[in-house]
Structures are given as C-alpha cells and as structure tokens.
Enzyme design. Structure first.
Site, PDB file in Angstrom:
ATOM      1  CB  THR A 257      -6.654 -12.341   1.036  1.00  0.00           C
ATOM      2  OG1 THR A 257      -7.041 -12.914  -0.218  1.00  0.00           O
ATOM      3  CG2 THR A 257      -7.827 -11.621   1.655  1.00  0.00           C
TER       4      THR A 257
ATOM      5  CG  HIS B 107     -14.896  -9.167  17.408  1.00  0.00           C
ATOM      6  ND1 HIS B 107     -14.875  -7.889  17.895  1.00  0.00           N
ATOM      7  CD2 HIS B 107     -14.977  -9.061  16.061  1.00  0.00           C
ATOM      8  CE1 HIS B 107     -14.969  -7.037  16.894  1.00  0.00           C
ATOM      9  NE2 HIS B 107     -15.029  -7.725  15.768  1.00  0.00           N
TER      10      HIS B 107
END
Length: 150
Positions: free
Chosen positions: A70, A123
């Site tokens: 982005t 994560h």
C-alpha cells in the site's frame, strides 16, 4: 497465511495493492508475481487500476491475495503502517519520498531523498527477524535499483 489453526504455505505470490476509488479502497491482485518481471507487474497493475477506477474489477480479481503493498505517498503521507488484509502474511507500507538533508559517505550534510517503508506482519506466520531481513533486503534493492535487473 494463517489458516485458523495452522500455517498455510502457498506455491506462488498473489500480490494485492491498494487502489483508492470514490467508494473506498479496493485491493486488486497480481497472481504469480514471483514469476513476473517488474515491467510485467507494472503493466498488470496499470490495467487493474484502470478496471478499479471504472468499477469493472471482478470479485475474483480482488480475492485470495497472500501479501499486500500500500502506498499513501501520493497523498503526501510520509510514514504509516498498513493493516494486514486477512489472511495475508503481511503488508508493506510505502510513504512519500521527501527532500531532506542526509549525511553522505564522506560525513557531509547534503540534499537527499528519504522514503519511509514499514512492514506489518502476522506473527503467527512471519517471525519478526524474518520480517526485518526482508526490509533489509528491500532497502538494498531500493538504494541500488540496478539490483532489480539482475
């Protein structure tokens, strides 16, 4: 990608990128990005941006991405962190390139260009150290663009 209870490994990269349109943000997907040249990716991105702006993207052209890029630099935003588009493993945020004083190799303060990039990772799928190594490699390529031609 996080599959709910386990990690799903994909055989190819489905790269999505944000496109702002009147109705909000859409994320078209470039499939098999790892096997395409930078020129091919740019051409396909341009085509998908055109379809997005003319409201002709299909749901299939906006689904099943594995990683997102982005860019808010075009709006003058210099630094931000994107929100991961589930089930993507991560999102790369690209800020505006700004004119700033920098210190060169000789220790002199000179005019320079500075761009901030950020990486948000899930994560459960990407270890922080691996994410840092990715940013380190990306920094090297951005600072030495000829590496993209190798």
């Amino acid at each position: 990608a996080w599959g709910g209870t386990t990690i799903t490994q994909h055989g190819s990269i489905a790269l999505s990128f944000g496109v702002a349109i009147e109705d909000g943000l859409v994320t078209p997907v470039i499939r098999n990005a790892e096997s395409k040249s930078l020129k091919q990716i740019a051409r396909e991105a341009k085509e998908l941006i055109g379809k997005a702006r003319s409201k002709k993207l299909t749901p299939a052209e906006m689904s099943n991405s594995t990683f997102t890029v982005t860019n808010l630099g075009m709006f003058g935003v210099s630094s931000f962190y994107g929100i991961i588009n589930t089930p993507n493993a991560g999102i790369l945020s690209v800020g505006a390139t700004l004119d700033k004083p920098v210190v060169n190799a000789a220790g002199q303060i000179v005019p320079g260009k500075v761009m901030t990039i950020g990486l948000s990772c899930d994560h459960r799928t990407v270890d922080g150290a691996v994410g840092a190594m990715f940013l380190q490699a990306l920094k090297k390529v951005i600072e030495t663009p000829s590496l993209m031609l190798v």
